[in-house]
Scaffold this motif. Structure first.
Motif, PDB file in Angstrom:
ATOM      1  N   ALA A  21       0.815  -1.210   0.000  1.00 59.89           N
ATOM      2  CA  ALA A  21       0.000   0.000   0.000  1.00 59.89           C
ATOM      3  C   ALA A  21       0.847   1.257   0.000  1.00 59.89           C
ATOM      4  O   ALA A  21       1.894   1.319   0.651  1.00 59.89           O
ATOM      5  N   ILE A  44      -5.147   6.343   1.748  1.00 58.51           N
ATOM      6  CA  ILE A  44      -4.519   5.252   0.995  1.00 58.51           C
ATOM      7  C   ILE A  44      -4.848   5.454  -0.480  1.00 58.51           C
ATOM      8  O   ILE A  44      -6.001   5.358  -0.888  1.00 58.51           O
ATOM      9  N   ASP A  46      -3.041   3.936  -3.285  1.00 60.01           N
ATOM     10  CA  ASP A  46      -2.853   2.727  -4.078  1.00 60.01           C
ATOM     11  C   ASP A  46      -2.629   1.556  -3.131  1.00 60.01           C
ATOM     12  O   ASP A  46      -1.860   1.672  -2.168  1.00 60.01           O
ATOM     13  N   ALA A  47      -3.263   0.428  -3.424  1.00 60.15           N
ATOM     14  CA  ALA A  47      -3.041  -0.749  -2.592  1.00 60.15           C
ATOM     15  C   ALA A  47      -3.438  -2.010  -3.341  1.00 60.15           C
ATOM     16  O   ALA A  47      -4.343  -1.996  -4.176  1.00 60.15           O
ATOM     17  N   PHE A  87     -10.053   5.632   1.592  1.00 61.16           N
ATOM     18  CA  PHE A  87      -9.638   4.785   0.486  1.00 61.16           C
ATOM     19  C   PHE A  87      -9.715   5.561  -0.828  1.00 61.16           C
ATOM     20  O   PHE A  87     -10.736   6.169  -1.138  1.00 61.16           O
ATOM     21  N   ILE A  91      -7.551   0.925  -5.019  1.00 60.93           N
ATOM     22  CA  ILE A  91      -7.378  -0.072  -3.964  1.00 60.93           C
ATOM     23  C   ILE A  91      -7.931  -1.388  -4.504  1.00 60.93           C
ATOM     24  O   ILE A  91      -9.143  -1.570  -4.613  1.00 60.93           O
ATOM     25  N   LYS A 101     -12.379  -3.530  -6.491  1.00 58.71           N
ATOM     26  CA  LYS A 101     -11.734  -2.354  -5.913  1.00 58.71           C
ATOM     27  C   LYS A 101     -12.533  -1.885  -4.704  1.00 58.71           C
ATOM     28  O   LYS A 101     -13.766  -2.003  -4.682  1.00 58.71           O
TER      29      LYS A 101
END
Length: 204
Positions: A21, A44, A46-47, A87, A91, A101
């Motif tokens: 992440a 966050i 990108d994960a 988020f 993700i 996602k």
């Protein structure tokens, strides 16, 4: 009291086989005696979450910036948390037949026993669920936190397969993550054997 700030912009906060992440935290850590309060936000951006065998330990990136020095760790310290997790648009979750996602906002805090609890809703979008050898579209996917433990959200997941313009069959997952209830459903209403046949073979 000693106050420190943890901040960063899109750096790798976690890197493990289960989770990778990029996050942008803005956290204040306040140490008073044997008590530590953690407050702020974590965005966050990108994960990748792999729903395999999760280990309990994860590593923080060395890129975390400590703007002040924390006092040395004390024995029997009490940590309280009040952090909002936001988020972003990238993700990705995969594994256990699920792909999609995650979006949403989750408030994470500790109770009197030190357990991490959550309030908020995390949605699954552009999702698919593999079952009985078929890939079903997730029509509704929600993880609901109403003061639940973080590992036990309420589940509201419906994965469907459209047979034609008149028949839709699917799988519904409800209850809680610790004890989920899986049921078959269809429009119009059909028996479970017929629904299963449509899911597996595309015909009764």
């Amino acid at each position: 009291a000693v106050t420190s700030r943890i901040s960063g912009t899109k750096f790798e906060i976690i890197n493990s086989p289960e989770i990778r992440a990029l996050a942008s935290p803005e956290l204040d850590v306040i140490v008073t005696g044997t008590s530590t309060d953690v407050k702020g936000t974590i965005g966050i951006s990108d994960a990748l979450i792999n729903l395999g065998e999760f280990r309990e330990s994860v590593a923080l990136s060395e890129d975390v910036v400590f703007k002040d020095r924390l006092v040395p760790e004390r024995e029997q310290s009490r940590v309280t948390t009040a952090v909002q997790i936001e988020f972003g648009d990238r993700i990705t979750i995969q594994g256990q037949g699920l792909s999609g996602k995650l979006t949403g906002t989750l408030d994470v805090y500790t109770n009197d026993s030190g357990e991490l609890l959550g309030k908020g809703e995390v949605a699954i979008r552009d999702g698919r669920f593999s079952a009985y050898g078929q890939s079903l579209v997730i029509a509704e996917g929600k993880l609901i936190f109403l003061g639940n433990r973080l590992d036990n959200p309420e589940l509201r997941v419906s994965a469907i397969q459209r047979i034609d313009d008149t028949i839709t069959v699917g799988i519904k997952i409800s209850g809680y993550a610790s004890d989920p209830l899986v049921t078959l459903f269809s429009t119009p209403a059909l028996g479970d054997d017929e629904i299963l046949a449509y899911i597996v073979f595309g015909r009764p």
